[in-house]
Design a protein around this motif. Structure first.
Motif, short mmCIF file in Angstrom:
data_model
loop_
_atom_site.label_atom_id
_atom_site.label_comp_id
_atom_site.label_asym_id
_atom_site.label_seq_id
_atom_site.Cartn_x
_atom_site.Cartn_y
_atom_site.Cartn_z
N LYS A 127 9.15 -0.39 15.52
CA LYS A 127 8.39 -1.48 14.90
C LYS A 127 7.86 -2.43 15.97
CE LYS A 127 10.16 -3.14 11.21
NZ LYS A 127 11.04 -3.89 10.28
N TYR A 136 17.76 -2.69 8.19
CA TYR A 136 17.28 -1.30 8.15
C TYR A 136 17.48 -0.70 6.76
CZ TYR A 136 17.30 3.74 8.87
OH TYR A 136 17.07 5.08 8.75
N GLU A 140 9.24 6.08 -2.63
CA GLU A 140 8.31 7.18 -2.39
C GLU A 140 8.92 8.52 -2.83
OE1 GLU A 140 5.29 5.90 1.16
OE2 GLU A 140 6.99 7.17 1.68
N SER A 143 14.92 -1.80 4.37
CA SER A 143 13.62 -1.14 4.58
C SER A 143 13.59 0.25 3.97
CB SER A 143 13.29 -1.07 6.08
OG SER A 143 14.11 -0.10 6.74
N LEU A 150 11.72 1.37 0.58
CA LEU A 150 10.35 1.88 0.54
C LEU A 150 10.35 3.40 0.46
CD1 LEU A 150 8.84 -0.38 3.37
CD2 LEU A 150 8.49 -0.64 0.90
N LEU A 151 11.21 4.01 1.27
CA LEU A 151 11.31 5.47 1.27
C LEU A 151 11.89 5.98 -0.04
CD1 LEU A 151 11.15 8.22 2.66
CD2 LEU A 151 13.35 7.72 3.76
N HIS A 179 9.26 8.16 8.81
CA HIS A 179 9.66 7.75 10.16
C HIS A 179 10.93 6.93 10.16
CE1 HIS A 179 7.42 4.27 8.63
NE2 HIS A 179 8.15 3.55 9.46
N LEU A 180 11.32 6.38 9.00
CA LEU A 180 12.56 5.61 8.92
C LEU A 180 13.78 6.49 9.14
CD1 LEU A 180 11.68 3.35 5.87
CD2 LEU A 180 11.80 2.66 8.26
N THR A 226 14.38 2.39 14.65
CA THR A 226 13.35 1.80 13.79
C THR A 226 12.90 0.45 14.31
OG1 THR A 226 14.28 2.96 11.87
CG2 THR A 226 12.81 1.12 11.43
N THR A 262 5.13 8.54 3.27
CA THR A 262 4.61 7.87 4.47
C THR A 262 5.69 7.14 5.25
OG1 THR A 262 4.09 5.82 3.27
CG2 THR A 262 2.40 7.55 3.30
N GLN A 263 6.87 6.96 4.64
CA GLN A 263 7.94 6.20 5.30
C GLN A 263 9.00 7.12 5.93
OE1 GLN A 263 7.80 2.86 5.61
NE2 GLN A 263 5.85 2.92 4.51
#
Length: 243
Positions: A235, A134, A144, A137, A140-141, A163-164, A231, A160-161
């Motif tokens: 997924k 996690y 951004e 991942s 990515l956030l 939701h994490l 998460t 867009t990330q």
């Protein structure tokens, strides 16, 4: 070498982030309201590197008592340097809050990311692997958020990330109230802790938390475990719904 070793992975990520965004950082912070905060960042980076890499080589087993005493002092000073360097970075965060506004922009998301990456992870290996996946991942956030801050763009569409950190999966609709109360327990210091027990048991029964979780679990660990499970479940649903 001694056993006092600090994990240098976060330091390496910090150094890489500085390297990737040095133009922006130099232009923004070399003269920030008359202050050279870029030199503060570089100083923090250098002293963190010296301390983290040099700490294991402090000799605490020297045969001479006076040498050992001096080396213990060196160990304490090294930890102090690490703390001072982190304090310097906290000063930068405060300056950034002044620039953007206290609690504005992505303040909550950034603060949550800091807390998740510094969670003690005092739980079994299986959950530690879930947490590591996690946390990986989340990069990515992080990227951004970097881009959004550089362009001074503050909107939901810029990230867009999200939701994490904020799950939107319909699977959890029946657990929304329980999730709301657990997150309130995590984020609100005035929330009555004894009220969260029922909601923790509900999330455990639905597989969103391990069976050993309780109020005694460190809050940062609880937050990390919950977001990691949310998460993963989200997924899996996305994969299932693919045509």
């Amino acid at each position: 070498m001694n056993s006092y070793i600090l994990d240098n992975s976060l330091l390496e990520e910090f150094k890489q982030a500085l390297s990737d965004h040095d133009d922006f950082l130099i232009n923004t912070y070399s003269n920030y309201n008359g202050k050279n905060l870029w030199s503060l960042i570089c100083s923090a980076k250098d002293w963190l590197s010296v301390s983290v890499n040099g700490l294991p080589y402090i000799d605490l087993t020297h045969a001479h008592d006076d040498f050992r005493s001096l080396n213990v002092l060196q160990l304490i000073m090294t930890y102090d340097i690490v703390l001072q360097s982190i304090e310097q970075l906290q000063i930068l965060i405060r300056e950034n809050s002044i620039r953007i506004g206290e609690g504005e922009g992505y303040h909550y998301d950034i603060q949550t990311l800091i807390e998740l990456f510094t969670a003690p992870q005092e739980f079994p290996e299986r959950e530690r692997q879930e947490a590591d996946q996690y946390l990986n991942s989340l990069h990515l956030l992080v990227h951004e958020l970097y881009d959004a801050l550089q362009s001074m763009t503050f909107s939901e569409n810029a990230v867009t990330q999200g939701h994490l950190l904020h799950s939107r999966s319909p699977k959890f609709k029946g657990l929304n109230y329980d999730l709301e109360k657990v997150f309130e327990y995590l984020n609100n210091p005035y929330f009555r802790a004894d009220r969260v027990d029922y909601h923790l048991r509900r999330l455990i029964s639905e597989g969103l938390l391990p069976s050993y979780v309780s109020r005694q679990t460190d809050k940062l660990d609880l937050h990390l475990l919950l977001l990691a499970r949310l998460t993963v479940n989200e997924k899996n649903i996305s994969i299932f719904l693919l045509p």
